[in-house]
Design a protein around this motif. Structure first.
Motif, mmCIF file in Angstrom:
data_model
loop_
_atom_site.group_PDB
_atom_site.id
_atom_site.type_symbol
_atom_site.label_atom_id
_atom_site.label_comp_id
_atom_site.label_asym_id
_atom_site.label_seq_id
_atom_site.Cartn_x
_atom_site.Cartn_y
_atom_site.Cartn_z
ATOM 1 N N ASP A 109 59.610 -50.031 18.773
ATOM 2 C CA ASP A 109 59.501 -50.913 19.936
ATOM 3 C C ASP A 109 60.871 -51.448 20.345
ATOM 4 N N MET A 145 64.252 -49.316 23.722
ATOM 5 C CA MET A 145 64.981 -49.911 24.846
ATOM 6 C C MET A 145 66.304 -49.189 25.103
ATOM 7 N N TYR A 157 64.724 -60.341 23.161
ATOM 8 C CA TYR A 157 63.883 -60.073 21.988
ATOM 9 C C TYR A 157 64.510 -60.704 20.756
ATOM 10 N N THR A 198 54.025 -56.114 23.418
ATOM 11 C CA THR A 198 54.395 -54.741 23.758
ATOM 12 C C THR A 198 53.553 -54.220 24.920
ATOM 13 N N CYS A 204 55.074 -55.401 28.012
ATOM 14 C CA CYS A 204 56.223 -54.563 28.380
ATOM 15 C C CYS A 204 55.772 -53.323 29.131
ATOM 16 N N ALA A 227 55.106 -54.259 32.768
ATOM 17 C CA ALA A 227 56.147 -54.961 33.526
ATOM 18 C C ALA A 227 56.612 -54.127 34.714
ATOM 19 N N LEU A 267 59.809 -58.036 32.652
ATOM 20 C CA LEU A 267 60.243 -57.347 31.439
ATOM 21 C C LEU A 267 60.933 -58.324 30.493
ATOM 22 N N ALA A 313 58.314 -60.409 28.853
ATOM 23 C CA ALA A 313 57.574 -59.611 27.880
ATOM 24 C C ALA A 313 58.368 -59.413 26.598
ATOM 25 N N ARG A 314 59.678 -59.178 26.731
ATOM 26 C CA ARG A 314 60.513 -59.003 25.541
ATOM 27 C C ARG A 314 60.610 -60.301 24.741
ATOM 28 N N THR A 318 57.286 -60.530 22.839
ATOM 29 C CA THR A 318 57.286 -59.521 21.769
ATOM 30 C C THR A 318 58.178 -59.961 20.617
ATOM 31 N N HIS A 333 57.174 -46.872 31.388
ATOM 32 C CA HIS A 333 56.143 -47.753 30.835
ATOM 33 C C HIS A 333 55.324 -47.073 29.744
ATOM 34 N N PHE A 353 55.597 -47.700 25.772
ATOM 35 C CA PHE A 353 55.115 -48.987 25.273
ATOM 36 C C PHE A 353 53.596 -48.974 25.099
#
Length: 442
Positions: free
Chosen positions: A55, A59, A84, A119, A122, A125, A131, A134-135, A138, A194, A197
């Motif tokens: 995960d 990125m 993150y 996740t 993500c 997003a 995003l 979401a990070r 996560t 996407h 994820f």
């Protein structure tokens, strides 16, 4: 299978472990094989490592797709990566005070569930802001998982086995490269960025189910003297007051710098600076991952056989040499990039595996959860700072060229040299078995 409520293995006063199928106490520590349940537990922990590391790692190779799709600058992408890390660091500090008050299995499942929800976000997003959010979510959950895995590993495996089990856990990292990254890049190219994820969420649900059914409660630390006697804040302070543990925290932060500084812009550097076509990225990750998967257990065995320090110093030397070469690469053939990448990762893992095996023996059993939570938090915070620094050091040109990447390499080399000095200080006066040299302050 009965619950294991014995004193955790690997402690200075530990009784023989009650793990089913354990080797008789007469067996020399260096010769102890894994029991069937230890093999199962190590496999499950490696499975978690695979999911969580994938995960985070995804990125980097997706950066070359995400940045134009969401119209993100290098600084914004560095922020998304570091978000993150920062949220994971905050979560680690918040959970450190009560990390030793619960069954580690239940704690693991709670945070893994939150990680999967983040996740999924993500995967849904559609903008930089979504995003980024979401990070953050996560990281709040995923950043704690590594510390729980390390605490469980220290509870179930004595010092003489920790090099091998750390090698297996790092195999989860390698497997994410061998299987996860190429497949994720394929999904991203076949559909869009996407898709990987969403695939991680589906795989993670299966992993959670297996852990729920197969992993026994990990609660032996609840019977240790002093557990639960103090407030969460006081327990946190007691953990950070131990001077040897402070040294361990600093070592972890420095070891983290390398990966977090190099990874965010690795795919853009390889494509635009080294001249490797985008569709060859899966080959690079596949070959590097296979080699890492082969070498990680060998490095762990070597650390158990000859000692952590020789392996660690060799890893530092390899890392310094290959980082200097890697960050200065210009247009190069694919085989040369793969060769440099493989040797660099062998060096990095030759540092991390013996370091993790050594750090596992630093805290007392009743402080393992707190120590690992703080250690993970500092690791993530240091990584977040490293990602932000890297985002400000490098500059993406109009043609996508990553400028000033060698300066990132100089910072990594400097942190590696300082880490080598700290590691020497950490093991000075440590008993051969890997137990803490002094009892923690109470």
């Amino acid at each position: 299978m009965p619950e294991n409520k014995s004193v955790p293995a690997g402690d200075p006063v530990a009784a023989p472990t009650a793990t089913p199928g354990a080797t008789p106490a007469a067996t020399p520590a260096a010769m102890q094989p894994f029991t069937p349940y230890q093999r199962l537990a190590a496999g499950l922990m490696a499975l978690l490592q695979f999911t969580v590391v994938l995960d985070f790692m995804i990125m980097s190779p997706l950066g070359v797709m995400i940045m134009p799709a969401l119209r993100m600058s290098a600084g914004e992408f560095g922020s998304a990566v570091s978000a993150y890390a920062f949220s994971a660091g905050i979560a680690g500090l918040l959970t450190a005070g009560f990390a030793d008050r619960f069954d580690r299995k239940r704690l693991l499942l709670f945070f893994f569930g939150g990680f999967l929800l983040g996740t999924l976000w993500c995967g849904l997003a559609t903008s930089f802001v979504s995003l980024l959010a979401a990070r953050i979510v996560t990281g709040l959950f995923g950043g704690v998982i590594g510390s729980i895995v390390m605490a469980i590993t220290a509870d179930l495996f004595p010092p003489a086995q920790r090099g091998r089990v750390m090698g297996l856990l790092q195999g989860g990292f390698a497997a994410s490269q061998v299987l996860g990254l190429p497949f994720s890049i394929f999904l991203a190219s076949r559909f869009d960025w996407h898709a990987p994820f969403i695939a991680i969420v589906l795989f993670g649900l299966l992993a959670a189910l297996v852990i729920m059914v197969k992993l026994q409660p990990v609660n032996a630390h609840l019977g240790a003297a002093g557990t639960g006697r103090h407030s969460a804040g006081r327990h946190l302070l007691q953990t950070v007051r131990v001077s040897r543990q402070q040294l361990a925290f600093a070592l972890t932060a420095l070891l983290t710098t390398g990966g977090f500084m190099l990874m965010p812009f690795a795919s853009a550097f390889v494509v635009h600076n080294v001249g490797i076509p985008l569709d060859h990225l899966p080959v690079i990750y596949l070959v590097t991952g296979i080699c890492t998967l082969v070498f990680s257990p060998l490095i762990g065995r070597m650390a158990d056989r000859v000692g952590a320090m020789p392996v660690f110093y060799a890893g530092c030397a390899i890392t310094i040499a290959t980082v200097a070469v890697y960050t200065h690469l210009g247009p190069s053939p694919l085989w040369l990039l793969i060769l440099v990448n493989v040797v660099m990762f062998v060096g990095i893992f030759s540092r991390m595996i013996p370091a993790q095996a050594t750090l596992a023996g630093v805290p007392a059993p009743e402080q393992r959860g707190s120590f690992n939570a703080i250690n993970s938090a500092l690791q993530q915070l240091a990584g977040g700072v490293a990602s932000l620094v890297a985002g400000h050091i490098v500059h993406i040109g109009p043609d996508g060229h990553v400028n000033d990447f060698p300066h990132v390499g100089y910072v990594v080399i400097g942190s590696t040299l300082v880490a080598a000095l700290l590691m020497r200080q950490l093991v000075r006066g440590q008993p051969a078995g890997g137990a803490p040299a002094t009892a923690p302050s109470r």
